[in-house]
Write a protein that holds these residues in place. Structure first.
Motif, PDB file in Angstrom:
ATOM      1  N   UNK B  11       0.844  -1.197   0.000  1.00 33.35           N
ATOM      2  CA  UNK B  11       0.000   0.000   0.000  1.00 33.35           C
ATOM      3  C   UNK B  11       0.881   1.250   0.000  1.00 33.35           C
ATOM      4  N   UNK B  12       1.878   1.250   0.892  1.00 33.94           N
ATOM      5  CA  UNK B  12       2.764   2.407   1.007  1.00 33.94           C
ATOM      6  C   UNK B  12       3.546   2.640  -0.284  1.00 33.94           C
ATOM      7  N   UNK B  13       4.002   1.551  -0.910  1.00 25.24           N
ATOM      8  CA  UNK B  13       4.756   1.668  -2.169  1.00 25.24           C
ATOM      9  C   UNK B  13       3.859   2.207  -3.274  1.00 25.24           C
ATOM     10  N   UNK B  14       2.677   1.614  -3.415  1.00 25.82           N
ATOM     11  CA  UNK B  14       1.780   1.977  -4.514  1.00 25.82           C
ATOM     12  C   UNK B  14       1.359   3.440  -4.429  1.00 25.82           C
ATOM     13  N   UNK B  15       1.111   3.899  -3.222  1.00 32.97           N
ATOM     14  CA  UNK B  15       0.643   5.270  -3.043  1.00 32.97           C
ATOM     15  C   UNK B  15       1.759   6.240  -2.674  1.00 32.97           C
ATOM     16  N   UNK B  16       2.988   5.752  -2.677  1.00 33.76           N
ATOM     17  CA  UNK B  16       4.153   6.579  -2.300  1.00 33.76           C
ATOM     18  C   UNK B  16       3.927   7.290  -0.970  1.00 33.76           C
ATOM     19  N   UNK B  21       3.198   5.566   5.692  1.00 35.39           N
ATOM     20  CA  UNK B  21       2.809   4.175   5.490  1.00 35.39           C
ATOM     21  C   UNK B  21       3.243   3.301   6.656  1.00 35.39           C
ATOM     22  N   UNK B  22       4.468   3.534   7.116  1.00 39.78           N
ATOM     23  CA  UNK B  22       5.009   2.727   8.205  1.00 39.78           C
ATOM     24  C   UNK B  22       4.220   2.902   9.494  1.00 39.78           C
ATOM     25  N   UNK B  23       3.597   4.084   9.639  1.00 40.35           N
ATOM     26  CA  UNK B  23       2.871   4.385  10.874  1.00 40.35           C
ATOM     27  C   UNK B  23       1.463   3.801  10.886  1.00 40.35           C
ATOM     28  N   UNK B  24       1.046   3.196   9.786  1.00 38.56           N
ATOM     29  CA  UNK B  24      -0.338   2.704   9.700  1.00 38.56           C
ATOM     30  C   UNK B  24      -0.559   1.429  10.486  1.00 38.56           C
ATOM     31  N   UNK B  25      -1.762   1.343  11.061  1.00 40.48           N
ATOM     32  CA  UNK B  25      -2.128   0.137  11.789  1.00 40.48           C
ATOM     33  C   UNK B  25      -3.387  -0.458  11.203  1.00 40.48           C
ATOM     34  N   UNK B  26      -3.841  -1.591  11.743  1.00 42.77           N
ATOM     35  CA  UNK B  26      -5.041  -2.256  11.213  1.00 42.77           C
ATOM     36  C   UNK B  26      -6.285  -1.349  11.183  1.00 42.77           C
ATOM     37  N   UNK B  27      -6.381  -0.423  12.140  1.00 43.09           N
ATOM     38  CA  UNK B  27      -7.592   0.408  12.208  1.00 43.09           C
ATOM     39  C   UNK B  27      -7.539   1.603  11.267  1.00 43.09           C
ATOM     40  N   UNK B  28      -6.379   1.861  10.648  1.00 36.31           N
ATOM     41  CA  UNK B  28      -6.255   3.035   9.788  1.00 36.31           C
ATOM     42  C   UNK B  28      -7.266   2.986   8.646  1.00 36.31           C
ATOM     43  N   UNK B  29      -8.149   3.997   8.570  1.00 38.33           N
ATOM     44  CA  UNK B  29      -9.143   3.990   7.488  1.00 38.33           C
ATOM     45  C   UNK B  29      -8.489   4.287   6.136  1.00 38.33           C
ATOM     46  N   UNK B  31     -10.222   3.733   2.204  1.00 37.03           N
ATOM     47  CA  UNK B  31     -11.126   4.296   1.201  1.00 37.03           C
ATOM     48  C   UNK B  31     -11.988   5.387   1.799  1.00 37.03           C
ATOM     49  N   UNK B  32     -11.922   6.546   1.182  1.00 35.97           N
ATOM     50  CA  UNK B  32     -12.707   7.671   1.676  1.00 35.97           C
ATOM     51  C   UNK B  32     -11.934   8.555   2.637  1.00 35.97           C
ATOM     52  N   UNK B  33     -10.842   8.026   3.213  1.00 37.08           N
ATOM     53  CA  UNK B  33     -10.059   8.815   4.163  1.00 37.08           C
ATOM     54  C   UNK B  33      -8.676   9.156   3.645  1.00 37.08           C
ATOM     55  N   UNK B  34      -8.130   8.242   2.876  1.00 39.52           N
ATOM     56  CA  UNK B  34      -6.788   8.452   2.345  1.00 39.52           C
ATOM     57  C   UNK B  34      -6.912   9.151   0.987  1.00 39.52           C
ATOM     58  N   UNK B  35      -6.498  10.407   0.915  1.00 46.38           N
ATOM     59  CA  UNK B  35      -6.695  11.146  -0.337  1.00 46.38           C
ATOM     60  C   UNK B  35      -5.997  10.502  -1.550  1.00 46.38           C
ATOM     61  N   UNK B  36      -4.870   9.819  -1.291  1.00 43.61           N
ATOM     62  CA  UNK B  36      -4.151   9.188  -2.406  1.00 43.61           C
ATOM     63  C   UNK B  36      -4.906   8.012  -3.002  1.00 43.61           C
ATOM     64  N   UNK B  37      -5.849   7.449  -2.238  1.00 41.72           N
ATOM     65  CA  UNK B  37      -6.535   6.249  -2.706  1.00 41.72           C
ATOM     66  C   UNK B  37      -7.753   6.607  -3.555  1.00 41.72           C
ATOM     67  N   UNK B  38      -7.466   7.103  -4.757  1.00 40.55           N
ATOM     68  CA  UNK B  38      -8.557   7.361  -5.696  1.00 40.55           C
ATOM     69  C   UNK B  38      -8.779   6.100  -6.534  1.00 40.55           C
ATOM     70  N   UNK B  39      -9.690   6.185  -7.508  1.00 45.20           N
ATOM     71  CA  UNK B  39     -10.055   4.979  -8.258  1.00 45.20           C
ATOM     72  C   UNK B  39      -8.861   4.385  -9.005  1.00 45.20           C
TER      73      UNK B  39
END
Lengths: 291, 83
Positions: B11-16, B21-29, B31-39
């Motif tokens: 995920x961190x690589x794909x979205x740079x 990325x390293x700070x993310x945990x299982x609860x990190x939202x 879709x809808x919260x991460x601006x880099x995660x567009x279609x």
């Protein structure tokens, strides 16, 4: 010491149908030509995103005595034809044409240097080739044509990809399965600005690296990983191991960098260029075409 | 959360995402919260998962639920690996 770069020479090669735009990077003057490579570019937008890397590597290789011929395949880049007319079989002919021109010009036997789908195309060419390629340089080869086509088809669906809820209705009738059905029905599909003909889609679908074991040709597979220490993805490692089990003359080289063929901003991977140049410098003088 | 580290890295690589990325945990939202995660990024992320794990993601497996959080995405991957 590398020779000073000579400007690349653009020209058109007459093909069976229409012409192909080519760029010849002559080996640095005053030194023996130590090899020759035809560059086989990647598919659709990847070709554009990787232009810079291809140019950098071609110039570096030429500076080290390796002649490089870049050819825009039928329907691609500055060659004749629309993308809708592009066919896998014609692309194979284009590679043969380019290889023969390069061998005559450089006076040594040529190899192929392919990136992504260009690498898969190069492998298919090697399988069918009546002569023998000097070598294969594969940059991040696409290992499965079917998976690659699915990912390409998804570009058209991106907007609708993630529907609300658990996906019961979101993909109905619009998914990649439906697009494949359309292709099977003879329909040319517009995907991210590219007109994809059913024949080309079928050819890509049918290509699989695991069954294209390169026989009797030295192969250097370059794999770009995001960070030093990361492994080659297991599925890809399996393909390489499968080739080795069938006695392929294969070396895999891991380099660190961004997937420049797909990044939004144009990216470079200097490590990949240098690793490729190192490998191509290893042999002594190139095998003459009389050998 | 068997595949947590690998999925997080992909995920961190794909979205740079770098350090974030390293700070993310299982609860990190996601879709809808991460601006880099567009279609487009969703398409690339699925491709990255398919490439890495050498599995296929079918059309009907792609849902908002799977991409809700990093944890749900890892569960999705773990589920496929178990089959």
């Amino acid at each position: 010491m590398s020779g000073s770069p000579v400007a690349a020479q653009p020209f058109f090669l007459e093909a069976r149908v229409e012409r192909r735009f080519c760029l010849y990077h002559a080996p640095a003057p005053g030194r023996p030509c130590r090899g020759a490579l035809v560059y086989v570019h990647p598919f659709a937008e990847e070709m554009n995103k990787s232009r810079r890397m291809a140019a950098l590597a071609a110039r570096r290789l030429a500076g080290e005595g390796v002649a490089v011929l870049q050819v825009d395949l039928h329907g691609c880049g500055d060659s004749s034809g629309d993308f809708a007319e592009a066919r896998w079989e014609t692309w194979l002919e284009d590679i043969a044409l380019a290889r023969d021109w390069l061998e005559r010009r450089a006076g040594v036997r040529a190899g192929l240097w392919g990136l992504r789908l260009g690498a898969l195309l190069a492998l298919d060419f090697a399988r069918l080739d009546g002569k023998r390629l000097e070598r294969l340089v594969l940059w991040q080869p696409v290992t499965g044509g079917e998976a690659f086509l699915t990912q390409f088809l998804r570009l058209r669906l991106a907007r609708d990809m993630v529907g609300a809820g658990s996906g019961a209705e979101s993909g109905a009738g619009k998914g990649t399965t439906a697009l494949r059905q359309s292709l099977l029905g003879g329909e040319t599909l517009e995907i991210a600005g590219y007109e994809l003909a059913p024949e080309l889609a079928a050819a890509i679908d049918g290509c699989d690296a695991a069954s294209l074991v390169p026989a009797g040709i030295p192969v250097d597979w370059f794999e770009v990983v995001p960070e030093a220490g990361r492994p080659m993805p297991p599925g890809r490692r399996r393909v390489a191991d499968g080739w080795l089990e069938r006695d392929a003359d294969l070396r895999v080289h891991l380099v660190t960098g961004l997937p420049f063929w797909g990044t939004q901003e144009i990216a470079e991977c200097a490590e990949l260029v240098e690793a490729t140049v190192s490998v191509c410098k290893e042999e002594g003088e190139g095998a003459s075409i009389a050998d | 959360m068997r595949s947590f580290n690998d999925v997080r890295n992909l995920l961190a690589d794909t979205l740079s995402l770098g350090e974030r990325g390293l700070a993310m945990g299982p609860e990190t939202p996601l879709l809808g919260s991460l601006p880099e995660l567009d279609s487009m990024a969703v398409v690339q992320l699925i491709a990255a998962l398919e490439e890495y794990y050498d599995f296929r993601v079918d059309d009907d497996e792609i849902s908002a639920d799977a991409f809700a959080t990093l944890g749900s995405l890892v569960d999705f991957v773990d589920g496929k690996l178990m089959r």
